[in-house]
Design an enzyme around this catalytic site. Structure first.
Site, PDB file in Angstrom:
ATOM      1  N   TYR A  48       8.832  -1.914  12.394  1.00 24.24           N
ATOM      2  CA  TYR A  48       8.910  -2.510  13.729  1.00 24.24           C
ATOM      3  C   TYR A  48       9.107  -1.420  14.782  1.00 24.24           C
ATOM      4  CZ  TYR A  48      10.764  -5.046  17.741  1.00 24.24           C
ATOM      5  OH  TYR A  48      10.981  -5.524  18.999  1.00 24.24           O
ATOM      6  N   LYS A 129      26.457   1.272  12.002  1.00 21.14           N
ATOM      7  CA  LYS A 129      25.486   0.300  12.513  1.00 21.14           C
ATOM      8  C   LYS A 129      25.336  -0.789  11.456  1.00 21.14           C
ATOM      9  CE  LYS A 129      20.937  -0.326  14.547  1.00 21.14           C
ATOM     10  NZ  LYS A 129      20.626  -1.525  13.741  1.00 21.14           N
ATOM     11  N   LYS A 326      19.457   6.113  13.275  1.00 22.30           N
ATOM     12  CA  LYS A 326      19.011   5.392  12.081  1.00 22.30           C
ATOM     13  C   LYS A 326      18.991   6.317  10.864  1.00 22.30           C
ATOM     14  CE  LYS A 326      17.516   1.539  12.429  1.00 22.30           C
ATOM     15  NZ  LYS A 326      16.369   0.945  13.079  1.00 22.30           N
ATOM     16  N   CYS A 420     -14.842   7.628 -17.505  1.00 25.96           N
ATOM     17  CA  CYS A 420     -13.632   8.422 -17.314  1.00 25.96           C
ATOM     18  C   CYS A 420     -13.899   9.571 -16.342  1.00 25.96           C
ATOM     19  CB  CYS A 420     -13.145   8.963 -18.659  1.00 25.96           C
ATOM     20  SG  CYS A 420     -11.754  10.102 -18.517  1.00 25.96           S
ATOM     21  N   CYS A 444     -10.886  13.380 -25.025  1.00 26.36           N
ATOM     22  CA  CYS A 444     -10.609  13.468 -23.586  1.00 26.36           C
ATOM     23  C   CYS A 444      -9.535  14.522 -23.323  1.00 26.36           C
ATOM     24  CB  CYS A 444     -10.139  12.112 -23.055  1.00 26.36           C
ATOM     25  SG  CYS A 444      -9.745  12.117 -21.293  1.00 26.36           S
TER      26      CYS A 444
END
EC number: 6.5.1.2
Length: 686
Positions: A48, A129, A326, A420, A444
Site C-alpha cells: 500500500y 508502532k 517501518k 530438459c 543428465c
C-alpha cells in the site's frame, strides 16, 4: 520540431501521466476502503505504501496534473453506515513513513528547519508502532462516555458499547474527576496468544478464521453485538492525550507516564537525542519483535516537547513532528524479469523467477521459487509482471501476488518445457502429479551434480570441506562422475592442489574428511543414496527395520510397505532403485572404497521405547561432546521423532548446556526436560 508538434507531444505525455495517476488513484482508493472500512486488507502495508508513494511522486513531479479527487490528502475512506458517525473534536491524523537511516536523518532535518536556532536538535520520544485499530476514548469528569474509531480522520464510528467490554480500559478514572473533557487515543489490538486461541476455536467450530491479529481486533470492534466483542481477547494501548492534559505536563514521555498512573496500559518507550540513538533502539526492537506479546510493524518517533509539536503543526494527512519508522518489509513489489527452469537431483523441474533485486525483510532477493508449473498457472504469472514477494524470518522468498492490472503489453503465458534445459531429454508430467521431471536420470549432468551435492551434505555422509563449489569443479573437469569417485580423490591430490587454487592445506583437510566419512551409519548411507521419496526419517526406519543393506536391497515391495511411513509409491521407487544396474555398481564401488557401518539390531518399529514420542534438542552436549545430529540419530533409533520447536505436543526436551528459549518454553508448558546424563544412560553411552 514545430510548435504544433511539440504541443502534441506534451499533450500526449500529459495524458499518459494522467492515465497512470488515475490507475494509481483507483488502486489506492480500493485498498483504502478495504483497510479503513472493511478491515479486510488485500495487500500488505508495504505494498500500500509503495502504491501511495508512486502516486505522491507523480503528483510532486507534475503538480499541475494532480487530480482533484486524489486520496493523498485524506487519511482513509468513509466509515461504515451501520454505526453512528461522530465528528472528531481534533482530527485523528495518520503518520508519514520512513524506511531507513537516510530517511530518519531527513525527517530530523525537516524538523530542525522549522524550529528556531534555540529549539533545534530537540529530544525525541520513541514508542512501538502497534499493529491494531486506532481508537479515541473520551471521558467527562473521569467517566468514560464514548469510543470512536479513526474512520476518515474527521468522522469516525461510535463503538462505545464494544469498547466498554475491553478489560484493560478504565471506565472510571478517579484521578480525572476534575477534568471536564479527557481524550485518550491509542490502539486496540489482539495479543498473539489470544489470536491463536481465537483461530483454534474457530477451526474447531468450522468458522472462518482471521488472517492476522489486526484483522481480528478490527473485526471484533466492528461487531454490532457487544457480546461478541466481549468474548474476544482485546487490549487497549494508549499513546496520546489529545484533550485534558494537565498544563504541568509538557512532554510526550511525561504524558505516557501520567496515562500509566491513571490506569492505562502503554507500550515501552525511550527518550533519545540523536539519529544514531534512534537507529540503535530501532535495531534492538527488530531483534525483540518476535518475542513481544503483540504485533508491531515499526517504531513511532515523536518530538518529545509538546510545545514544539504545536509549533511544527501538521500537513493535511500527518503531523510534522512525528513519523513511523517501518521495519524492513516482509512483502514488497518488484518486477519478474524472467523465468528459468532448474533440474534437481531426482529430475524435478523447478521454475525459478529472476527478479529485479529488491530488499525484503532486510535481505536482497533476486531469485524466487515458483515451485512447479501448476503454481505458475494458478498465479497466472509471466515474465515482465509486477509481483509481490514475501519473506518472513528464514522462510524462502515466494511470490504471493501478481499485479495483473499492471501487466505490460506483449507478454506471453509460460509453457512447460518439452525437453530438459540441461540434457535435452524429454520432460514428462505424470497424470495426477504437479511435478514435471527430466527423464535423463544419470545421463543428465544436472541430476548427477545434485546427487553429488546431496551425498556429501551434513545429514548424509557429512564430508566437511567438500563443498558445492569444489564438487561442481571436479565434475566439470571429469575427476568425479559418480559418488564413488569421491573416495578416489586422493589419487588426484597433485591435480587438486593446482585446480581452482585449492592449496595443499585445503586438499589435505578435504581428503582427511573424506577418509573419516567412510565410517558411517546405515541410515545415513541409505539417505545419502538419494532414493526418490526417501527422506531422513524414512531412511532411519528402513535401517531399523531391515538391519543391513543386503536385506533392504533384496526386499519385496510388500516387505517395504510394511515399514512405517513407506507407502506403495515409495516402496516401488525403493524397489526399482535397487534393481537398476548402475545403482548396484555405485553401491559396490562405495563399499570397495571402504565405506562401512555397523549392522543395526533389528527391532519391530512399533516396539521401540520412544515410539510415538516427539523430542526436541537444545543446548550443547558437553559431557559426551556429541553433536545434535548424532543425538538426533540416537533418539530416532529409539523410535522418537525429533522436531525443531517446542509445543504442547512435545514429549520431552533434551537440554544440554546453555539451553535457551526452548527450555523456558518447555518448562512453561510442563514438558519433561531430560538432561545429558539421563540421555546418555538412556542410549547406553554412560
Amino acid at each position: 520540431m514545430t510548435q504544433n508538434t511539440a504541443d502534441t507531444h506534451a499533450s500526449a505525455q500529459a495524458q499518459e501521466v494522467i492515465a497512470k495517476m488515475r490507475t494509481l488513484i483507483a488502486q489506492v482508493r480500493k485498498h483504502n476502503n478495504a483497510y479503513y472500512v472493511m478491515d479486510e486488507p488485500t495487500i500488505s502495508d508495504n505494498e500500500y505504501d509503495q502504491l501511495r508513494l508512486s502516486l505522491i511522486e507523480l503528483e510532486e513531479r507534475y503538480p499541475e496534473l494532480t487530480q482533484p479527487d486524489s486520496p493523498t490528502a485524506s487519511v482513509g475512506d468513509n466509515p461504515l453506515p451501520s454505526f453512528s458517525q461522530v465528528q472528531h473534536d481534533i482530527a485523528m491524523l495518520s503518520l508519514g513513513n520512513i524506511f531507513n537511516y537516510q530517511d530518519l536523518q531527513e525527517f530530523m532535518r525537516r524538523v530542525n528547519d522549522r524550529l528556531s536556532d534555540a529549539d533545534r536538535n530537540p529530544e525525541y520520544e520513541i514508542e512501538m508502532k502497534l499493529d491494531g485499530l486506532a481508537v479515541s476514548l473520551k471521558y467527562h469528569n473521569g467517566q468514560f462516555v464514548r469510543g470512536v474509531t479513526r474512520g476518515d480522520g474527521q468522522m469516525g464510528e461510535d463503538i462505545t458499547q464494544n469498547v466498554k467490554t475491553i478489560n484493560n480500559i478504565p471506565l472510571v478514572i478517579e484521578a480525572a474527576q476534575d477534568i471536564d473533557v479527557l481524550e485518550v487515543r491509542g490502539e486496540v489490538l489482539m495479543p498473539k496468544a489470544g489470536f491463536k486461541r481465537l483461530n483454534r476455536l474457530a477451526q474447531e467450530n468450522g468458522d472462518k478464521t482471521f488472517a492476522n491479529p489486526r484483522n481480528a481486533a478490527a473485526g471484533s470492534l466492528r461487531q454490532l453485538d457487544p457480546a461478541v466483542a466481549a468474548s474476544r481477547p482485546l487490549a487497549f494501548y494508549a499513546y496520546s492525550v489529545n484533550q485534558g492534559l494537565p498544563e504541568a505536563i509538557t512532554l510526550q514521555s511525561a504524558a505516557l507516564t501520567w496515562l500509566k498512573q491513571l490506569g492505562f496500559t502503554v507500550s515501552d518507550f525511550e527518550r533519545v537525542k540523536t539519529a544514531q540513538q534512534v537507529q540503535d533502539y530501532y535495531e534492538s526492537m527488530i531483534q525483540k519483535r518476535a518475542d513481544l506479546a503483540f504485533e508491531i510493524d515499526g517504531m513511532v518517533i515523536k518530538v518529545d516537547d509538546l510545545t514544539l509539536q504545536s509549533q511544527l503543526g501538521a500537513l493535511s494527512r500527518e503531523p510534522r513532528w512525528a513519523t513511523a519508522y517501518k521495519f524492513p518489509a516482509e512483502t514488497v513489489m518488484t518486477t519478474l524479469n524472467s523465468i528459468e527452469w532448474q533440474v534437481g537431483r531426482t529430475g524435478q523441474l523447478t521454475p525459478v523467477g529472476k527478479l529485479e533485486p529488491v530488499q525484503v525483510g532486510g535481505v536482497t532477493v533476486s531469485n524466487v521459487t515458483l515451485h512447479n508449473f501448476g503454481e505458475i498457472q494458478r498465479l497466472d504469472v509471466r515474465a515482465g509482471d509486477t509481483v509481490s514477494v514475501h519473506r518472513a524470518g528464514d522462510v524462502i522468498p515466494k511470490v504471493t501476488r501478481v499485479w495483473h492490472d499492471l501487466r505490460p503489453e506483449g507478454t506471453s503465458a509460460v509453457t512447460l518445457p518439452t525437453h530438459c534445459p540441461v540434457c535435452d531429454s524429454p520432460v514428462v508430467l505424470p497424470e495426477g502429479e504437479a511435478l514435471a521431471r527430466c527423464t535423463g536420470e544419470l545421463f543428465c549432468p544436472a541430476q548427477q551434480q545434485e546427487a553429488l551435492i546431496h551425498f556429501v551434505s551434513r545429514k548424509a555422509m557429512d564430508i566437511d570441506g567438500l563443498g558445492e563449489r569444489w564438487l561442481i569443479s571436479f565434475f566439470e573437469h571429469g575427476i568425479v562422475k559418480t559418488v564413488a569417485d569421491i573416495y578416489h580423490l586422493n589419487e588426484h591430490a597433485d591435480e587438486l592442489v593446482t585446480l581452482e587454487k585449492l592449496g595443499e592445506k585445503s586438499v589435505s583437510n578435504m581428503l582427511r574428511a573424506i577418509e573419516e566419512s567412510k565410517k558411517t551409519t546405515l541410515a545415513r548411507f541409505i539417505y545419502a543414496l538419494g532414493i526418490r521419496g526417501v527422506g531422513e526419517t524414512t531412511a532411519q526406519n528402513l535401517a531399523q527395520y531391515f538391519g543391513d543393506l543386503p536385506e533392504l536391497m533384496g526386499a519385496s515391495i510388500d516387505a517395504l510397505e510394511a515399514v512405517p511411513d513407506v507407502g506403495h509409491i515409495t516402496a516401488e521407487l525403493i524397489y526399482n532403485f535397487f534393481r537398476a544396474e548402475h545403482n548396484i555398481e555405485v553401491i559396490n564401488a562405495l563399499q570397495q572404497a571402504g565405506v562401512y557401518w555397523d549392522k543395526v539390531e533389528q527391532q519391530a518399529l512399533d516396539n521401540l521405547p520412544l515410539e510415538g514420542q516427539t523430542w526436541v534438542i537444545t543446548g550443547t552436549l558437553v559431557a559426551s561432546g556429541m553433536s545434535r545430529d548424532d543425538a538426533k540419530a540416537h533418539l530416532q533409533a529409539l523410535g522418537a521423532k525429533v522436531s525443531g520447536s517446542v509445543s504442547a505436543k512435545t514429549s520431552a526436551l533434551l537440554a544440554g548446556e546453555k539451553a535457551g528459549s526452548k527450555l523456558t518454553k518447555a518448562q512453561s508448558l510442563g514438558v519433561r526436560v531430560v538432561l545429558e546424563d539421563e540421555f546418555l544412560k538412556m542410549i547406553g553411552a554412560s
